[in-house]
Structure formats: structure tokens, C-alpha cells
Scaffold this motif. Structure first.
Motif, PDB file in Angstrom:
ATOM      1  N   VAL A  12      -5.486   7.867   2.005  1.00 32.99           N
ATOM      2  CA  VAL A  12      -5.607   6.643   2.911  1.00 32.99           C
ATOM      3  C   VAL A  12      -5.467   7.143   4.252  1.00 32.99           C
ATOM      4  O   VAL A  12      -4.489   8.117   4.531  1.00 32.99           O
ATOM      5  N   LYS A  13      -6.326   6.867   5.305  1.00 30.10           N
ATOM      6  CA  LYS A  13      -6.234   7.251   6.392  1.00 30.10           C
ATOM      7  C   LYS A  13      -5.385   6.703   7.581  1.00 30.10           C
ATOM      8  O   LYS A  13      -4.956   5.419   7.292  1.00 30.10           O
ATOM      9  N   PRO A  14      -4.843   7.417   8.430  1.00 30.78           N
ATOM     10  CA  PRO A  14      -3.803   6.759   9.219  1.00 30.78           C
ATOM     11  C   PRO A  14      -4.406   5.354  10.083  1.00 30.78           C
ATOM     12  O   PRO A  14      -5.357   5.398  10.107  1.00 30.78           O
ATOM     13  N   SER A  15      -3.517   4.693  10.086  1.00 34.04           N
ATOM     14  CA  SER A  15      -3.475   3.323  10.509  1.00 34.04           C
ATOM     15  C   SER A  15      -4.204   2.256   9.738  1.00 34.04           C
ATOM     16  O   SER A  15      -4.609   1.045  10.179  1.00 34.04           O
ATOM     17  N   GLN A  16      -4.544   2.933   8.643  1.00 32.82           N
ATOM     18  CA  GLN A  16      -5.554   2.019   7.724  1.00 32.82           C
ATOM     19  C   GLN A  16      -4.328   1.310   6.588  1.00 32.82           C
ATOM     20  O   GLN A  16      -3.235   1.455   6.879  1.00 32.82           O
TER      21      GLN A  16
END
Lengths: 123, 111
Positions: A12-16
Motif C-alpha cells: 500500500v502506498k503512503p497516505s492511501q
């Protein structure tokens, strides 16, 4: 013996938003006085309780995560799910789902655990 | 810093007895919330070992036992075996944090 199995993206990407599902087999998620919980464990570190849900949809969350966590249940599919928004790299961890048993004194314990799924937060 | 304090590590020889402590406060163990214990073998999910201080789930050997005194709880393992080498965690409820809490974990090494 009830069995639990986590599923969802491993990256998962940061902030997602991190989204995981726990599938329950060997018993109905609606039967018995059980709750269903999520717990996480960063590599080499201890356990952190995230939250729980009852089959009715009633939830309790860790106050430190409450603003970003949503746990939901789908009794028709015998599943419950976790959503954690605005994730950071520090939330890279193995995420476990578990069946939780309430105790009259007010505490709970997890008597059945899934095998866990590693979620890495990275761009 | 965990709300429940456990020693980071304990060591014992095969056949010996070891104890693992779990120290809390007046908002968790001292408030009469039950303590539960888990065993986590390397690379696996935690497994319930003791619930409500002293009760063992079916299949857990009676070499494992739990106790409580004041704001602390203890896990005792007698007749240590190589397969007992694992991380052990205590768990309770904290009413000031309104959350289920775990100890930081204790790594048991069997010499």
C-alpha cells in the motif's frame, strides 16, 4: 474448529487506505457470543490491538487509531473487513484477524487467529 | 513502552522451570481485569496459551500455568522443552485507555 484467513493487497502506498478482509470458515460469524478483531505486529515488535466488531455491526476501536479505522462485517459472506486510512511506513506490519471471546470482568481474549498477512507501506 | 511490562528475555535449560512476569497497574490488572497469555513460535501467529489467569485451552500441556497477584500476573513453564522456545505475550484490558493491551513480549530461550 473455526478457521480465519486474511486477504488483501500486500503493498500500500503512503497516505492511501489499507484494506483487508478476513474470511471465517468452520462456523458462522453470527453464532455464539464472539467478537471479531484485528491485531497487528510490526517486524520484530509486539502486538497492537486495532479493534473489534460484533455480528450486529457494533464496533470498538483503539483510540490511537479510531479516526482512521473502520471495521465492517458481512454476515452473508461470513467475512469481516478492516480499512485503515492515511497509512504511513511505520504501519508496515503483519496484520492478524482473530476471534475474540469476552470475559465477564471486561477483558477479552483471542482464541483463534488467522495466519496473518504482511502489509508493506511503501511508494 | 507497553502498558503491561514483561522481561525482554528469559532463559532456561531443558527440564527446568521458568517464570515470565507481566506487571500492570491499577487501571488494568489491578482493576481485576483478567490476564491472558499467548505463545508465538517463530514465523507463526500467536496461539492462546492461558486465559482468565489460570485456564488452559484444550491441547495445552499442564506444564504451562498462570497466576496473579495484585497488579501482576505470571506464566510458569515447568519441564522446559526445546519446542517451548518462543515469544510469550500477556494481555489484559486497560480502562484508562479503553483498549485491550498486550505486554511487550518475552523471548524464551531453551539452552
Amino acid at each position: 474448529q473455526v478457521q480465519l484467513q486474511e486477504s488483501g493487497p500486500g503493498l500500500v502506498k503512503p497516505s492511501q487506505t489499507l484494506s483487508l478482509t478476513c474470511s471465517v470458515s468452520g462456523g458462522s460469524i453470527s453464532s455464539g457470543n464472539y467478537y471479531w478483531s484485528w491485531i497487528r505486529q510490526p517486524a520484530g515488535k509486539g502486538l497492537e490491538w486495532i479493534g473489534r466488531i460484533y455480528s450486529s455491526g457494533s464496533t470498538n476501536y483503539n483510540p490511537s487509531l479510531k479516526s482512521r479505522v473502520t471495521i465492517s462485517v458481512d454476515t452473508s459472506k461470513n467475512q469481516f473487513s478492516l480499512k485503515l486510512s492515511s497509512v504511513t511506513a511505520a504501519e508496515t506490519a503483519v496484520y492478524y484477524c482473530a476471534r475474540e471471546v469476552p470475559v465477564y470482568s471486561g477483558s477479552y481474549y483471542e482464541d483463534n487467529w488467522g495466519q496473518g498477512t504482511l502489509v508493506t507501506v511503501s511508494s | 513502552q507497553s502498558v503491561l511490562t514483561q522481561p525482554p528475555s528469559v532463559t532456561g535449560a531443558p527440564g527446568q522451570r521458568v517464570t515470565i512476569s507481566c506487571t500492570g497497574s491499577s487501571s488494568n490488572i489491578g482493576a481485576a481485569y483478567d490476564v491472558h497469555w499467548y505463545q508465538q513460535l517463530p514465523g507463526t501467529a500467536p496461539k492462546l496459551l492461558i486465559y482468565r489467569y489460570t485456564n488452559r485451552p484444550s491441547g495445552v500441556p499442564d506444564r504451562f500455568s498462570g497466576s496473579q497477584s495484585g497488579t501482576s500476573a505470571s506464566l510458569a513453564i515447568t519441564g522446559l522443552q526445546a519446542e517451548d522456545e518462543a515469544d510469550y505475550y500477556c494481555q489484559s484490558y486497560d480502562n484508562s485507555l479503553s483498549v485491550s493491551v498486550f505486554g511487550g513480549g518475552t523471548k524464551l530461550t531453551v539452552l
